[in-house]
Design a protein around this motif. Sequence first.
Motif, PDB file in Angstrom:
ATOM      1  N   PRO A   1       0.815  -1.227   0.000  1.00  0.00           N
ATOM      2  CA  PRO A   1       0.000   0.000   0.000  1.00  0.00           C
ATOM      3  C   PRO A   1       0.842   1.268   0.000  1.00  0.00           C
ATOM      4  N   VAL A   2       2.010   1.217   0.604  1.00  0.00           N
ATOM      5  CA  VAL A   2       2.895   2.389   0.608  1.00  0.00           C
ATOM      6  C   VAL A   2       3.365   2.696  -0.818  1.00  0.00           C
ATOM      7  N   ILE A   3       3.750   1.663  -1.538  1.00  0.00           N
ATOM      8  CA  ILE A   3       4.225   1.846  -2.918  1.00  0.00           C
ATOM      9  C   ILE A   3       3.074   2.281  -3.812  1.00  0.00           C
ATOM     10  N   ALA A   4       1.882   1.730  -3.572  1.00  0.00           N
ATOM     11  CA  ALA A   4       0.708   2.141  -4.358  1.00  0.00           C
ATOM     12  C   ALA A   4       0.418   3.622  -4.148  1.00  0.00           C
ATOM     13  N   THR A   5       0.570   4.090  -2.918  1.00  0.00           N
ATOM     14  CA  THR A   5       0.359   5.514  -2.628  1.00  0.00           C
ATOM     15  C   THR A   5       1.411   6.365  -3.330  1.00  0.00           C
ATOM     16  N   ALA A   6       2.655   5.892  -3.324  1.00  0.00           N
ATOM     17  CA  ALA A   6       3.718   6.628  -4.010  1.00  0.00           C
ATOM     18  C   ALA A   6       3.443   6.725  -5.502  1.00  0.00           C
ATOM     19  N   TYR A   7       2.919   5.648  -6.078  1.00  0.00           N
ATOM     20  CA  TYR A   7       2.584   5.674  -7.512  1.00  0.00           C
ATOM     21  C   TYR A   7       1.459   6.677  -7.772  1.00  0.00           C
ATOM     22  N   ALA A   8       0.438   6.668  -6.923  1.00  0.00           N
ATOM     23  CA  ALA A   8      -0.685   7.597  -7.093  1.00  0.00           C
ATOM     24  C   ALA A   8      -0.218   9.044  -6.985  1.00  0.00           C
ATOM     25  N   GLU A   9       0.708   9.319  -6.056  1.00  0.00           N
ATOM     26  CA  GLU A   9       1.228  10.681  -5.902  1.00  0.00           C
ATOM     27  C   GLU A   9       2.058  11.092  -7.116  1.00  0.00           C
ATOM     28  N   ALA A  10       2.751  10.135  -7.721  1.00  0.00           N
ATOM     29  CA  ALA A  10       3.560  10.440  -8.907  1.00  0.00           C
ATOM     30  C   ALA A  10       2.710  10.587 -10.157  1.00  0.00           C
ATOM     31  N   HIS A  11       1.457  10.108 -10.100  1.00  0.00           N
ATOM     32  CA  HIS A  11       0.583  10.154 -11.279  1.00  0.00           C
ATOM     33  C   HIS A  11      -0.798  10.686 -10.889  1.00  0.00           C
ATOM     34  N   PRO A  12      -0.894  11.981 -10.646  1.00  0.00           N
ATOM     35  CA  PRO A  12      -2.197  12.546 -10.284  1.00  0.00           C
ATOM     36  C   PRO A  12      -3.222  12.439 -11.401  1.00  0.00           C
ATOM     37  N   GLU A  13      -2.766  12.148 -12.615  1.00  0.00           N
ATOM     38  CA  GLU A  13      -3.688  12.010 -13.744  1.00  0.00           C
ATOM     39  C   GLU A  13      -4.396  10.659 -13.739  1.00  0.00           C
ATOM     40  N   LEU A  14      -4.003   9.772 -12.799  1.00  0.00           N
ATOM     41  CA  LEU A  14      -4.576   8.435 -12.733  1.00  0.00           C
ATOM     42  C   LEU A  14      -5.255   8.200 -11.388  1.00  0.00           C
ATOM     43  N   LEU A  15      -6.267   7.373 -11.401  1.00  0.00           N
ATOM     44  CA  LEU A  15      -6.945   6.954 -10.180  1.00  0.00           C
ATOM     45  C   LEU A  15      -6.553   5.507  -9.893  1.00  0.00           C
ATOM     46  N   VAL A  16      -6.139   5.234  -8.667  1.00  0.00           N
ATOM     47  CA  VAL A  16      -5.684   3.902  -8.280  1.00  0.00           C
ATOM     48  C   VAL A  16      -6.757   3.240  -7.430  1.00  0.00           C
ATOM     49  N   HIS A  17      -7.211   2.058  -7.861  1.00  0.00           N
ATOM     50  CA  HIS A  17      -8.310   1.368  -7.195  1.00  0.00           C
ATOM     51  C   HIS A  17      -7.848   0.036  -6.625  1.00  0.00           C
ATOM     52  N   GLU A  18      -8.259  -0.261  -5.405  1.00  0.00           N
ATOM     53  CA  GLU A  18      -8.073  -1.601  -4.886  1.00  0.00           C
ATOM     54  C   GLU A  18      -9.046  -2.529  -5.599  1.00  0.00           C
ATOM     55  N   THR A  19      -8.696  -3.796  -5.682  1.00  0.00           N
ATOM     56  CA  THR A  19      -9.531  -4.722  -6.442  1.00  0.00           C
ATOM     57  C   THR A  19      -9.535  -6.086  -5.767  1.00  0.00           C
ATOM     58  N   GLY A  20      -9.855  -7.145  -6.521  1.00  0.00           N
ATOM     59  CA  GLY A  20      -9.938  -8.482  -5.947  1.00  0.00           C
ATOM     60  C   GLY A  20      -9.603  -9.546  -6.968  1.00  0.00           C
ATOM     61  N   THR A  21     -10.261 -10.688  -6.850  1.00  0.00           N
ATOM     62  CA  THR A  21     -10.010 -11.815  -7.740  1.00  0.00           C
ATOM     63  C   THR A  21     -11.022 -11.822  -8.867  1.00  0.00           C
ATOM     64  N   TRP A  22     -10.503 -12.006 -10.082  1.00  0.00           N
ATOM     65  CA  TRP A  22     -11.336 -11.970 -11.286  1.00  0.00           C
ATOM     66  C   TRP A  22     -11.293 -13.308 -12.006  1.00  0.00           C
ATOM     67  N   ALA A  23     -12.391 -13.617 -12.718  1.00  0.00           N
ATOM     68  CA  ALA A  23     -12.463 -14.794 -13.579  1.00  0.00           C
ATOM     69  C   ALA A  23     -12.856 -14.331 -14.974  1.00  0.00           C
ATOM     70  N   ASN A  24     -12.159 -14.837 -15.972  1.00  0.00           N
ATOM     71  CA  ASN A  24     -12.492 -14.484 -17.350  1.00  0.00           C
ATOM     72  C   ASN A  24     -13.890 -14.997 -17.682  1.00  0.00           C
TER      73      ASN A  24
END
Length: 307
Positions: free
Chosen positions: A78-101
């Motif tokens: 989560p710390v690294i995800a926050t750092a990425y979000a701060e470096a890219h204010p043009e993007l929205l970062v969302h938590e997610t889960g498990t997906w099936a095609n």
Amino acid sequence: MTSTTITAARLLGAFDPGTPEWTAARSGLVVTATEAAVLVGLSPWRSPLSLWHDKVGTVPAEEVVPTAAMRWGTRLEPVIATAYAEAHPELLVHETGTWANTARDWQRATPDRIITPAHGGPPMLLEIKTSRYGDGWGEAGTDQIPIAYRCQVVWQLDTLGLDTAHVVVLVAGQDYREYTVIRDPAEATFLRDKAAAFLDSVRAGTPPPLDGHPATYRTVQRLPGAVEDRVANIAPDVAETYRQALMAFRRAEETKRAASVAVLSAMGTARRAEAAGRKVATRSTRDDGSTRALIPHPQLITEDLAA
């Protein structure tokens, strides 16, 4: 962002690792993103045979005891995800889960995050890693990431029907790097076909070929059945291959020992050795100052493997 933004896959849920729900979403005749590299023999942790026996149920899955690196990797995500979000204010970062095609329910993926442009655009994946030495990671800004992680990312993109994944790694706790992986249809099809064939082999009860992977050896050791006090007559070529391997191992040990002596002699009283800027080895010592062991730098070994 809602799950309706992604139409090629359905969200099964956001499960905490280790919970029954998390295990159920990854169990049975399904293939997850972390298993994609295993199927093509590119995982350093598992082999096709070990995964096959896990799916069949003949050998219980090995208990994974989290290492310090694994525990800190989880804490830092989560710390690294926050750092990425701060470096890219043009993007929205969302938590997610498990997906099936949606077309292939057996194809599963649990990406670290999903990112979307703040002002509209297709969703993308964000994968977060940590690395002690940075081995296998290329120059920041490229798509040069360790091959096992590339398989994982390509599988995630194919599962969710997305085209772009951004991969972030924090090396040695301070070197932050970003990479971009674009979905390659040929790679995705290759992994998907391998996975489908693997699941067919599980249904048919036909295990993959034996190999020299450490996980394969551990799996064969753990196959059920009481040992009988008898003699097994094995094929001469199997015995000869084993004999030759033992002799080659003895010669390799002697060569390594001689090379270690040469390095220690060249180091003198130094604790660490480098050659033309490349880290070679570190000396561990006893209380009296004598040498306990010569420890090769991990990147010295992985350089050739990553080439």
